[in-house]
Design a protein around this motif. Structure first.
Motif, PDB file in Angstrom:
ATOM      1  N   ASN A 156       0.804  -1.232   0.000  1.00  7.16           N
ATOM      2  CA  ASN A 156       0.000   0.000   0.000  1.00  7.16           C
ATOM      3  C   ASN A 156       0.836   1.280   0.000  1.00  7.16           C
ATOM      4  N   TYR A 157       2.159   1.166  -0.170  1.00  9.66           N
ATOM      5  CA  TYR A 157       3.012   2.362  -0.196  1.00  9.66           C
ATOM      6  C   TYR A 157       3.726   2.381  -1.541  1.00  9.66           C
ATOM      7  N   PHE A 158       3.461   3.401  -2.334  1.00  8.39           N
ATOM      8  CA  PHE A 158       4.051   3.479  -3.670  1.00  8.39           C
ATOM      9  C   PHE A 158       4.933   4.716  -3.769  1.00  8.39           C
ATOM     10  N   ASP A 159       6.189   4.455  -4.045  1.00  8.99           N
ATOM     11  CA  ASP A 159       7.188   5.523  -4.055  1.00  8.99           C
ATOM     12  C   ASP A 159       7.601   5.829  -5.488  1.00  8.99           C
ATOM     13  N   THR A 160       7.581   7.092  -5.820  1.00 10.41           N
ATOM     14  CA  THR A 160       7.972   7.485  -7.162  1.00 10.41           C
ATOM     15  C   THR A 160       8.751   8.802  -7.088  1.00 10.41           C
ATOM     16  N   GLU A 171       5.760   9.006 -12.466  1.00 14.50           N
ATOM     17  CA  GLU A 171       4.601   9.571 -11.749  1.00 14.50           C
ATOM     18  C   GLU A 171       3.311   9.364 -12.536  1.00 14.50           C
ATOM     19  N   GLU A 172       3.407   9.517 -13.858  1.00 14.86           N
ATOM     20  CA  GLU A 172       2.186   9.314 -14.667  1.00 14.86           C
ATOM     21  C   GLU A 172       1.728   7.865 -14.596  1.00 14.86           C
ATOM     22  N   ILE A 173       2.696   6.960 -14.603  1.00 22.93           N
ATOM     23  CA  ILE A 173       2.336   5.522 -14.551  1.00 22.93           C
ATOM     24  C   ILE A 173       1.676   5.212 -13.209  1.00 22.93           C
ATOM     25  N   VAL A 174       2.306   5.705 -12.131  1.00 22.17           N
ATOM     26  CA  VAL A 174       1.723   5.467 -10.806  1.00 22.17           C
ATOM     27  C   VAL A 174       0.347   6.139 -10.717  1.00 22.17           C
ATOM     28  N   GLY A 175       0.251   7.355 -11.281  1.00 24.76           N
ATOM     29  CA  GLY A 175      -1.026   8.075 -11.261  1.00 24.76           C
ATOM     30  C   GLY A 175      -2.126   7.310 -11.970  1.00 24.76           C
ATOM     31  N   ALA A 176      -1.777   6.722 -13.115  1.00 23.59           N
ATOM     32  CA  ALA A 176      -2.786   5.965 -13.871  1.00 23.59           C
ATOM     33  C   ALA A 176      -3.251   4.753 -13.066  1.00 23.59           C
ATOM     34  N   ALA A 177      -2.333   4.170 -12.308  1.00 22.55           N
ATOM     35  CA  ALA A 177      -2.703   2.979 -11.514  1.00 22.55           C
ATOM     36  C   ALA A 177      -3.534   3.369 -10.301  1.00 22.55           C
ATOM     37  N   VAL A 178      -3.071   4.389  -9.555  1.00 24.01           N
ATOM     38  CA  VAL A 178      -3.755   4.661  -8.287  1.00 24.01           C
ATOM     39  C   VAL A 178      -5.132   5.290  -8.485  1.00 24.01           C
ATOM     40  N   ARG A 179      -5.384   5.884  -9.657  1.00 23.19           N
ATOM     41  CA  ARG A 179      -6.722   6.466  -9.859  1.00 23.19           C
ATOM     42  C   ARG A 179      -7.794   5.368  -9.868  1.00 23.19           C
ATOM     43  N   GLN A 180      -7.372   4.125 -10.051  1.00 17.87           N
ATOM     44  CA  GLN A 180      -8.330   3.014 -10.046  1.00 17.87           C
ATOM     45  C   GLN A 180      -8.566   2.468  -8.635  1.00 17.87           C
ATOM     46  N   LEU A 181      -7.830   3.028  -7.660  1.00 17.71           N
ATOM     47  CA  LEU A 181      -7.916   2.477  -6.296  1.00 17.71           C
ATOM     48  C   LEU A 181      -8.676   3.416  -5.371  1.00 17.71           C
ATOM     49  N   LYS A 182      -9.247   2.826  -4.327  1.00 16.96           N
ATOM     50  CA  LYS A 182      -9.906   3.641  -3.309  1.00 16.96           C
ATOM     51  C   LYS A 182      -8.821   4.445  -2.589  1.00 16.96           C
ATOM     52  N   THR A 215       6.387  10.989  -3.250  1.00 16.40           N
ATOM     53  CA  THR A 215       7.238  11.491  -4.330  1.00 16.40           C
ATOM     54  C   THR A 215       8.209  12.515  -3.758  1.00 16.40           C
ATOM     55  N   LYS A 216       8.939  13.232  -4.625  1.00 12.47           N
ATOM     56  CA  LYS A 216      10.108  13.960  -4.140  1.00 12.47           C
ATOM     57  C   LYS A 216      10.419  15.178  -4.997  1.00 12.47           C
ATOM     58  N   CYS A 217      11.272  16.031  -4.459  1.00 14.96           N
ATOM     59  CA  CYS A 217      11.882  17.086  -5.272  1.00 14.96           C
ATOM     60  C   CYS A 217      13.278  17.371  -4.711  1.00 14.96           C
ATOM     61  N   GLY A 218      14.260  17.445  -5.593  1.00 18.49           N
ATOM     62  CA  GLY A 218      15.645  17.638  -5.157  1.00 18.49           C
ATOM     63  C   GLY A 218      16.110  19.073  -5.244  1.00 18.49           C
ATOM     64  N   ALA A 219      15.219  20.017  -5.607  1.00 15.95           N
ATOM     65  CA  ALA A 219      15.642  21.417  -5.736  1.00 15.95           C
ATOM     66  C   ALA A 219      15.838  22.046  -4.366  1.00 15.95           C
ATOM     67  N   ALA A 220      16.705  23.046  -4.304  1.00 16.91           N
ATOM     68  CA  ALA A 220      16.912  23.783  -3.047  1.00 16.91           C
ATOM     69  C   ALA A 220      15.980  24.996  -2.984  1.00 16.91           C
ATOM     70  N   LYS A 233       3.122  19.937 -10.088  1.00 21.99           N
ATOM     71  CA  LYS A 233       3.149  19.023 -11.241  1.00 21.99           C
ATOM     72  C   LYS A 233       2.939  17.583 -10.787  1.00 21.99           C
ATOM     73  N   SER A 234       3.580  17.234  -9.665  1.00 27.62           N
ATOM     74  CA  SER A 234       3.457  15.860  -9.158  1.00 27.62           C
ATOM     75  C   SER A 234       1.999  15.544  -8.805  1.00 27.62           C
ATOM     76  N   LEU A 235       1.323  16.508  -8.196  1.00 24.88           N
ATOM     77  CA  LEU A 235      -0.092  16.279  -7.832  1.00 24.88           C
ATOM     78  C   LEU A 235      -0.906  15.938  -9.082  1.00 24.88           C
ATOM     79  N   LYS A 236      -0.657  16.698 -10.166  1.00 23.99           N
ATOM     80  CA  LYS A 236      -1.422  16.465 -11.411  1.00 23.99           C
ATOM     81  C   LYS A 236      -1.083  15.099 -11.993  1.00 23.99           C
ATOM     82  N   ARG A 237       0.218  14.816 -12.070  1.00 19.10           N
ATOM     83  CA  ARG A 237       0.622  13.544 -12.694  1.00 19.10           C
ATOM     84  C   ARG A 237       0.114  12.340 -11.911  1.00 19.10           C
ATOM     85  N   LEU A 238       0.092  12.510 -10.579  1.00 22.27           N
ATOM     86  CA  LEU A 238      -0.305  11.379  -9.730  1.00 22.27           C
ATOM     87  C   LEU A 238      -1.817  11.275  -9.541  1.00 22.27           C
ATOM     88  N   ASN A 239      -2.547  12.245 -10.073  1.00 15.02           N
ATOM     89  CA  ASN A 239      -4.014  12.216  -9.945  1.00 15.02           C
ATOM     90  C   ASN A 239      -4.485  12.175  -8.499  1.00 15.02           C
TER      91      ASN A 239
END
Ligand code: SF4
Ligand code: SF4
Length: 328
Positions: free
Chosen positions: A9-13, A23-34, A42-47, A58-64
């Protein structure tokens, strides 16, 4: 979807994984789940705080999803780098997103030595940490896992199978499999998650069979007793002939070379049989450095006098220093 159906139940991308498609792949999968049946990370490496915010949106959109359950201040490679993430607003941006309900938990990920991760966690700015922890590198990270446990923070162990090195060297690591473990993989996972501070283990899969194997490994999970853990640790350290255990007794180096990281790079080559390629990858992607770091070695020999494994550090530094960029 298959992993979720098996209880994972923990998906890391991350934005950069899988040629930016993860992220898009994970987003497409998790949109089918409750929504209340999984966690997404997910993550961001910027300072820079502004860049982190843009990346998060962007991550929110991609992950649905409307909220990212665990958002990482990604890949902190040094305490100086951590200082930068604080000074330039990265950490504040994630904390603000949490206040807005866009993030569930503010976490970080790091490849730093355990004692440095301890310092980072002591700032009390994150709720958890993702770090490499397995039967190969536990001495290097013990301090961080213990610190996180003391602070009641989450600990996600990445590469619990040593990035595949444990199953690839099943004979060498055979002792990890106890009488009630179905496989060496199961024994290695059990060793990792038996640490009371480890909350979750991140296992990478490339087939349904690998999912089945990992799920079987923890299906009837019983943590090892402290005595058994101590016995395994002892066995690992004794059987690591020729390998660096990350104990750090060789430090400090007058040239400021991160000797355990360099020797870990050499470990990867010894265990995988993939020679220069894996060393170049390890230096670049895991330690954020190049062969130049090893090239600073003046061969003073101080580290070899202190090394608990009696490794030929100077010789190995030369091998690493001589690595050249792969031609495209
Ligand atoms: S031999 Fe090289 S790596 Fe070891 S302490 Fe001296 S300069 Fe540092
Ligand atoms: S003392 Fe030896 S085994 Fe320990 S971290 Fe240094 S090089 Fe590795």
């Amino acid at each position: 979807m298959y992993a979720h159906s098996k209880g994972i139940n923990y998906f890391d991308t991350a934005p950069g994984y899988c040629n930016d498609k993860s992220e898009e792949i994970v987003g497409a999968a998790v949109r089918q789940l409750k929504r209340d049946t999984f966690y997404v990370s997910t993550k961001c490496g910027a300072a820079d705080g502004g860049q982190v915010r843009a990346s998060l949106e962007k991550s929110l959109k991609r992950l649905n999803v409307e909220k990212i359950d665990f958002f990482h201040v990604w890949g902190v490679l040094s305490l100086e780098g951590w200082g930068n993430r604080k000074a330039k607003g990265a950490v504040a941006a994630v904390r603000k997103a949490k206040e807005e309900g866009l993030v569930g938990h503010v976490v970080c990920s790091s490849h730093m030595p355990g004692k440095d991760i301890r310092v980072m966690l002591a700032d009390e700015l994150v709720e958890g940490v993702t770090l490499g922890y397995c039967a190969i590198n536990f001495p290097y990270r013990d301090d961080a896992v213990t610190a996180a446990g003391e602070m009641n923070l989450g600990v996600v162990a990445m590469n619990p199978l040593g990035g595949g090195l444990i199953p690839q060297n099943a004979e060498r690591f055979g002792f990890l499999k106890g009488p009630d473990d179905p496989s060496v993989v199961a024994g290695a996972l059990r060793f990792c998650v038996s640490h009371p501070a480890v909350t979750s283990a991140l296992v990478g899969f490339s087939s349904k069979e690998q999912i089945d194997e990992a799920v079987a490994a923890v299906a009837h999970f019983k943590p090892h007793t402290p005595a058994r853990v101590a016995e395994i640790r002892q066995h690992i350290l004794a059987s690591f002939e020729g390998l660096c255990t990350g104990c750090e007794y060789c430090l400090p180096c007058p040239e400021d070379i991160r000797i355990p990281q360099m020797m870990d790079t050499f470990n990867q080559s010894l265990l995988s049989g993939r020679g220069e390629k894996i060393m170049r990858e390890r230096l670049k992607w895991h330690w954020g450095t190049t062969n130049e770091e090893a090239a600073r070695c003046t061969e003073c020999g101080l580290c070899e006098d202190r090394c608990t494994q009696h490794l030929p550090i100077r010789e190995r530094m030369k091998v690493i220093a001589s690595l050249v960029e792969e031609k495209k």
